[in-house]
Design a protein around this motif. Structure first.
Motif, short mmCIF file in Angstrom:
data_model
loop_
_atom_site.label_atom_id
_atom_site.label_comp_id
_atom_site.label_asym_id
_atom_site.label_seq_id
_atom_site.Cartn_x
_atom_site.Cartn_y
_atom_site.Cartn_z
N ASP A 16 114.87 -3.40 23.36
CA ASP A 16 115.64 -2.95 24.51
C ASP A 16 114.78 -3.09 25.76
OD1 ASP A 16 117.29 -1.81 26.32
OD2 ASP A 16 117.49 0.12 25.30
N LEU A 17 115.16 -4.02 26.63
CA LEU A 17 114.38 -4.27 27.84
C LEU A 17 114.53 -3.18 28.87
CD1 LEU A 17 115.00 -8.11 28.29
CD2 LEU A 17 113.16 -6.96 27.05
N HIS A 18 115.44 -2.25 28.64
CA HIS A 18 115.63 -1.15 29.58
C HIS A 18 114.75 0.06 29.26
CE1 HIS A 18 118.96 -3.15 31.55
NE2 HIS A 18 119.47 -3.43 30.36
N VAL A 19 114.03 0.01 28.14
CA VAL A 19 113.10 1.09 27.82
C VAL A 19 111.91 0.98 28.77
CG1 VAL A 19 111.56 2.03 26.07
CG2 VAL A 19 113.81 1.18 25.41
N LYS A 20 111.64 2.05 29.48
CA LYS A 20 110.62 2.04 30.53
C LYS A 20 109.26 2.38 29.96
CE LYS A 20 114.00 3.32 34.05
NZ LYS A 20 114.35 4.26 35.13
N GLY A 21 108.67 1.42 29.29
CA GLY A 21 107.33 1.63 28.78
C GLY A 21 107.11 0.96 27.45
N HIS A 22 105.94 1.24 26.87
CA HIS A 22 105.57 0.68 25.58
C HIS A 22 105.91 1.66 24.47
CE1 HIS A 22 103.41 -2.91 27.01
NE2 HIS A 22 102.99 -2.15 28.02
N THR A 23 106.24 1.10 23.33
CA THR A 23 106.58 1.91 22.17
C THR A 23 105.52 1.84 21.08
OG1 THR A 23 107.84 0.07 21.22
CG2 THR A 23 109.04 1.60 22.64
N ASP A 24 104.40 1.19 21.36
CA ASP A 24 103.33 1.05 20.37
C ASP A 24 102.01 0.94 21.12
OD1 ASP A 24 101.96 0.72 17.98
OD2 ASP A 24 103.47 -0.62 17.13
N GLU A 25 100.97 0.49 20.44
CA GLU A 25 99.65 0.39 21.04
C GLU A 25 99.66 -0.54 22.26
OE1 GLU A 25 96.95 -0.96 18.11
OE2 GLU A 25 97.38 0.66 16.68
N VAL A 26 98.99 -0.12 23.33
CA VAL A 26 98.81 -0.96 24.51
C VAL A 26 97.45 -1.64 24.39
CG1 VAL A 26 98.77 -1.03 27.02
CG2 VAL A 26 100.17 0.67 25.85
N LEU A 27 97.43 -2.97 24.47
CA LEU A 27 96.23 -3.74 24.14
C LEU A 27 95.55 -4.37 25.34
CD1 LEU A 27 97.53 -5.58 20.94
CD2 LEU A 27 96.18 -3.48 21.07
N SER A 28 96.25 -4.58 26.45
CA SER A 28 95.63 -5.27 27.57
C SER A 28 96.27 -4.85 28.89
CB SER A 28 95.75 -6.80 27.40
OG SER A 28 95.09 -7.48 28.44
N LEU A 29 95.46 -4.84 29.96
CA LEU A 29 95.91 -4.51 31.31
C LEU A 29 95.42 -5.57 32.28
CD1 LEU A 29 95.09 -0.68 31.49
CD2 LEU A 29 97.33 -1.70 31.08
N ALA A 30 96.17 -5.77 33.36
CA ALA A 30 95.77 -6.68 34.43
C ALA A 30 96.45 -6.26 35.72
CB ALA A 30 96.13 -8.13 34.09
N ILE A 31 95.77 -6.45 36.85
CA ILE A 31 96.30 -6.08 38.17
C ILE A 31 96.43 -7.36 38.99
CG2 ILE A 31 95.87 -4.74 40.26
CD1 ILE A 31 94.34 -2.75 38.60
N SER A 32 97.55 -7.48 39.71
CA SER A 32 97.84 -8.69 40.48
C SER A 32 96.87 -8.85 41.64
CB SER A 32 99.27 -8.64 41.01
OG SER A 32 99.46 -7.52 41.86
#
Length: 582
Positions: free
Chosen positions: A223-239
């Motif tokens: 569901d692309l309308h879920v606002k966030g992650h539902t499992d482990e977050v593995l990587s981050l990046a800032i524009s």
């Protein structure tokens, strides 16, 4: 604002009124009468020869802005003063007023902005050239650990990634529990939390173990309308503009957040998304173009510009999981493919890829290639290693980082850091056992020694510095030689646990002065023993930088090994490095 008289040699003429024309005629008449009555002295004549580049008409056209200068400070004007002497007197008064304003704390903001813009343009030109242009390693002292450091805690499980904004205001960290924390990089205070979201579809235990596929073989939709992650977050990046935070994780999602408010903006997935865990993401330097790497062996490109905010392209080529990814200003990126033991440089615009072989070799491969393998590629054979030196086969490439557009490094499970150039398919230099050997007791074999694999790499862009991480308790800082043909160890930074991500961030001197956790100290060359000042190639314009690391008790992509001794905790570290004085 600076006076036009001092900023341009040819002042722009203004349209004079009739009154100004009559005044000009009167002044010319007065000048003529003075010239006929009083002869000029030799001293005045010399000054006139030096400063009489302009005509009398030009002098009257110039906007000297005498009303901005204190009349009382100018003294009484001499009736016999020549135009050249008047220019000299007004110039001296202007300089005195500038000195007074600087003493009082006033400054010309426009002039400072122009200087900053000029410096930024020069830096951009050098970066667009795609070559190393900053040799700053000798400008820093790496012989001892930095005295200024910041440590953030709060994640329940291993911290998998840490990313600082380019302006030095914020730090974001993520962990295996699925949360993203926002920190104030100046003070180290927690500003907010993006919590793990609850999935909107039911998953059986069998489905959770699959690679995003249902029992019938079809790809499960998220569901692309879920606002966030539902499992482990593995990587981050800032524009590049510090407006968007991108995150990816085990749930096959790529989420976009607002940096200031932490509000959810977009989720990429579904048919155009990855079919397996998205393990690494990075932005093209200075832009909103996002590259994502996944265990499904593909790399996807997204454009986060406000007018687009969508999927762009998918590139194929790796034969195994894509575990590492990096990009600079060029129209391409470089990636590593785990057990296919290749590193690939992607030319996105041309739709081409260049394949590079990993740093390690097996005896069978050396025998099969022989001298013919090197001759076909026009390469020189590597010098044979000493028999006493242990060799380990490269089984998997784990991480990669770009130094400039034509030079990059890679690290794998053999513990070797390899230096590559775009002109050669094999490494031009290798550092085996960069983080030493890990000793494990065995009842049948005694003590088994295996290399500590390279878990993370990071470079200070377009410079001769890079860092590597493993799990022996230190982050190692390396320096490239002036010809970019080899590198050597220059220092270590203590970091207990697994180093899951690294980032170099250039900062200003104002950042070091405002950050509450930075200790102010001045290091000179005389304080550093065994410094070879003759051979040091130093950039006198070196700026301070910070090193950001995410650490944990477990590796980022698994739980098969745990390190708890030595003070290893799930946290993120920030160290400040200030260039020494000469």
């Amino acid at each position: 604002m600076p006076d036009p008289f001092f900023s341009s040699s040819k002042p722009r003429k203004r349209k004079r009124s009739d009154g100004a024309s009559h005044m000009l005629g009167a002044q010319k008449l007065a000048k003529t009468s003075r010239d006929t009555k009083q002869p000029k002295s030799s001293k005045k004549a010399t000054r006139d020869e030096e400063l009489s580049d302009r005509t009398d008409e030009d002098i009257e056209d110039m906007d000297l802005r005498a009303d901005e200068i204190d009349p009382g400070a100018s003294g009484d004007e001499d009736d016999n003063e020549t135009p050249a002497e008047k220019r000299l007197r007004l110039a001296q008064l202007y300089l005195e007023s500038v000195k007074t304003s600087l003493v009082d704390g006033e400054y010309d903001a426009a002039e400072i902005d122009r200087e900053l813009i000029s410096a930024r343009l020069k830096q951009d030109v050098l970066e667009h050239s795609g070559k190393v242009h900053r040799f700053i390693a000798d400008s820093f002292d790496f012989s001892t650990a930095p005295s200024s450091s910041l440590r953030t805690t709060g994640h329940r499980y291993t911290v998998t990634s840490a990313a600082a904004s380019g302006d030095g205001n914020y730090l974001f960290t993520c962990g295996k529990e699925g949360h993203i924390f926002k920190w104030d990089l100046m003070s180290g205070k927690k500003l907010g939390v993006i919590y793990k979201a609850r999935p909107s579809f039911s998953q059986s235990s069998a489905d959770k173990k699959g690679k995003g596929k249902a029992k019938d073989g079809s790809v499960k939709q998220i569901d692309l309308h879920v606002k966030g992650h539902t499992d482990e977050v593995l990587s981050l990046a800032i524009s590049g503009d510090d407006k968007f935070l991108a995150s990816s994780g085990k749930d096959r999602r790529v989420c976009v957040w607002d940096v200031e408010t932490c509000e959810w903006r977009k989720t990429f997935g579904g048919y155009l998304g990855h079919k397996d865990s998205v393990v690494y993401i990075t932005f093209k330097k200075g832009s909103n173009q996002l590259y994502t790497a996944s265990l499904d062996r593909t790399i996807k490109i997204y454009d986060l510009s406000p007018s687009v905010m969508g999927y762009v392209e998918t590139v194929f080529g790796h034969q195994d999981h894509v575990l590492g990814l990096d990009a600079l200003r060029g129209e391409g990126c470089v990636s590593v493919g785990s057990r296919d033991k290749t590193m690939r440089y992607w030319k996105i615009v041309d739709g081409k890829q260049v394949v590079y072989r990993g740093g390690g070799k097996s005896r069978m491969r050396e025998v099969l290639e022989g001298d013919l393998g090197a001759a076909d590629e026009g390469e020189d054979r590597e010098e044979p290693r000493k028999e006493t030196e242990k060799q380990f086969v490269e089984g998997s490439l784990e991480c990669v980082a770009m130094i400039d557009e034509a030079t990059f490094i890679s690290g794998g499970d053999s513990g070797t850091i390899s230096l590559f150039t775009s002109q050669r398919r094999k490494p031009i230099f290798k550092q085996p056992l960069a983080h030493g050997l890990n000793q494990a007791p065995s009842e049948s074999e005694g003590v088994i020694e295996t290399p500590r694999w390279i878990t993370s790499l990071a470079t200070l862009r377009y410079s001769d510095l890079f860092a590597s991480g493993s799990w022996e308790g230190d982050i190692r800082i390396w320096k490239l030689d002036a010809r970019l043909k080899s590198f050597s160890l220059v220092g270590t930074v203590p970091a207990p646990g697994f180093v899951n991500s690294l980032q170099f961030l250039p900062v200003s001197k104002d950042f070091l002065e405002k950050a509450t956790w930075v200790r102010h100290s001045i290091v000179s060359d005389s304080d550093i023993p065994n410094l070879d000042r003759k051979d040091a190639k130093r950039d006198v314009s070196a700026h301070p930088f910070v090193l950001v690391a995410a650490t944990g008790q477990e590796p980022r992509l698994g739980r098969w090994l745990s390190v708890k001794e030595g003070g290893a905790k799930n946290s993120a570290y920030v160290w400040a490095f200030n260039p020494r004085t000469t």
